[in-house]
Design a protein around this motif. Structure first.
Motif, PDB file in Angstrom:
ATOM      1  N   SER A 124       0.755  -1.104   0.138  1.00  0.00           N
ATOM      2  CA  SER A 124       0.100   0.111   0.026  1.00  0.00           C
ATOM      3  C   SER A 124       0.711   1.098   0.041  1.00  0.00           C
ATOM      4  CB  SER A 124      -0.976  -0.104   1.208  1.00  0.00           C
ATOM      5  OG  SER A 124      -1.650   1.223   1.279  1.00  0.00           O
ATOM      6  N   SER A 125       0.705   2.181  -0.447  1.00  0.00           N
ATOM      7  CA  SER A 125       1.068   3.738  -0.319  1.00  0.00           C
ATOM      8  C   SER A 125       0.854   4.004   0.881  1.00  0.00           C
ATOM      9  CB  SER A 125       0.511   4.594  -1.666  1.00  0.00           C
ATOM     10  OG  SER A 125      -0.892   4.874  -1.081  1.00  0.00           O
ATOM     11  N   THR A 126       1.769   5.112   1.276  1.00  0.00           N
ATOM     12  CA  THR A 126       1.712   5.797   2.425  1.00  0.00           C
ATOM     13  C   THR A 126       0.434   6.758   2.739  1.00  0.00           C
ATOM     14  OG1 THR A 126       4.220   6.097   2.383  1.00  0.00           O
ATOM     15  CG2 THR A 126       3.173   7.268   3.818  1.00  0.00           C
ATOM     16  N   GLU A 139       5.120  11.706  -3.037  1.00  0.00           N
ATOM     17  CA  GLU A 139       3.464  11.137  -3.646  1.00  0.00           C
ATOM     18  C   GLU A 139       2.948  12.584  -3.872  1.00  0.00           C
ATOM     19  OE1 GLU A 139       1.838   8.577  -0.867  1.00  0.00           O
ATOM     20  OE2 GLU A 139       3.533   7.144  -0.877  1.00  0.00           O
ATOM     21  N   SER A 168       4.285  12.498   3.266  1.00  0.00           N
ATOM     22  CA  SER A 168       4.603  11.785   2.200  1.00  0.00           C
ATOM     23  C   SER A 168       4.677  12.544   0.681  1.00  0.00           C
ATOM     24  CB  SER A 168       3.209  10.920   1.852  1.00  0.00           C
ATOM     25  OG  SER A 168       2.079  11.946   1.495  1.00  0.00           O
TER      26      SER A 168
END
Length: 310
Positions: free
Chosen positions: A114-116, A285, A279
């Motif tokens: 999963s992404s942050t 991101e 992030s």
């Protein structure tokens, strides 16, 4: 340094330690310390993502506990803190299982797929789960206004999480939801225990008790997971161990002891938004306009819950 000076310093440290345990901090001081804990926690997920550049998820979770436990033991030994009383052992076990072992391991596993930013918004449900656990455990409930604000903030976080994930839930989400449950229990029990012991001792003994398991787990994990040391990886490990796990929990429990578990937990509504900011700055991101709307809505909810009397 002569022996009279050493004796004076030891006397001062003992008196300071007793004063911290006995004298409660003000509500404003509690809010500031809880907010400082939230700020430290907001860096946990980005730092974990950095740490995963060098270590596997199981190795990283174990090593952060080992390093944090060594820091805690140094403080406990330096101040010659006596062992906690038997009645403190069960709450300390909950703190260790929830905040020292469970939450770090589960969130690290989640960040493997999963992404942050996605993890941050799911973890945003932590204030609600902590408040509910604290209310049930303490046999009392905050006011209706408080709950309206809490549920509204949780609804914003859920909607944001679902929108960002495309309307579905993944294995990473299951890890994160389990992390919420165990961490809420650890936060609430730690906040209650911090009324009797200094916050740093609550954290310290929970970490010390987890050290044997962390060492054993780390030895096994390092034998199977490759290690590729990088600057980001080492920095991430150091922060999650010293910044999030020890210092962050120290001020967080001090804050909860002063203002209560329910009110302190609502400050964490700001945590996913801070993590989103980190992030962007640290991980590159992209932050869409929906996050800005969610940030404003959550901040309104925080204002409502903090003004509502328990």
């Amino acid at each position: 340094m002569g022996s009279p000076t050493v004796a004076l310093l030891r006397s001062y440290m003992t008196a300071e330690n007793s004063a911290i345990a006995a004298a409660p901090i003000s509500v404003r001081g509690g809010l500031l310390q809880a907010a400082a804990g939230v700020a430290a926690f907001s860096l946990t997920l980005p730092s974990t993502a950095w740490g995963l550049e060098s270590f596997g998820p199981w190795s990283l979770a174990a090593l952060r506990t080992v390093l944090a436990a060594l820091i805690a033991l140094a403080f406990l030994a330096g101040r010659r803190v006596p062992l906690p009383q038997r009645r403190h052992w069960a709450p300390l076990a909950v703190v260790a299982g929830g905040t020292v072992i469970g939450f770090p391991l589960l969130t690290t596993l989640a960040l493997g797929t999963s992404s942050t930013s996605h993890a941050a918004v799911v973890v945003g449900l932590l204030p609600l789960t902590t408040a509910v656990y604290g209310a049930v455990r303490g046999h009392r409930s905050p006011s209706r206004t408080f709950w309206y604000g809490a549920f509204a903030g949780a609804a914003v976080v859920i909607a944001f999480a679902v929108q960002q994930s495309g309307g579905g839930f993944s294995t990473a989400d299951l890890y994160l939801f389990c992390a919420l449950l165990v961490c809420a229990a650890g936060y609430a029990e730690g906040g209650r225990l911090a009324r009797e012991l200094p916050g740093w001792q609550v954290v310290g003994w929970a970490l010390a008790g987890s050290l044997p398991l962390a060492v054993a787990g780390g030895a096994v994990a390092l034998a199977y997971e490759p290690v590729r040391l990088t600057e980001h990886g080492v920095a991430g490990l150091v922060w999650v161990a010293a910044g999030s796990t020890f210092c962050g929990l120290y001020v967080w429990y001090r804050g909860m002891a002063a203002i209560g578990v329910a009110r302190a937990s609502q400050l964490q509504l700001a945590q996913p938004l801070l993590t989103l900011l980190w992030s962007v700055l640290l991980l590159g991101e992209r932050l869409g306009p929906v996050a800005v709307v969610a940030a404003v809505a959550v901040l309104v909810c925080i204002t409502v819950t903090q003004r509502a009397r328990a």
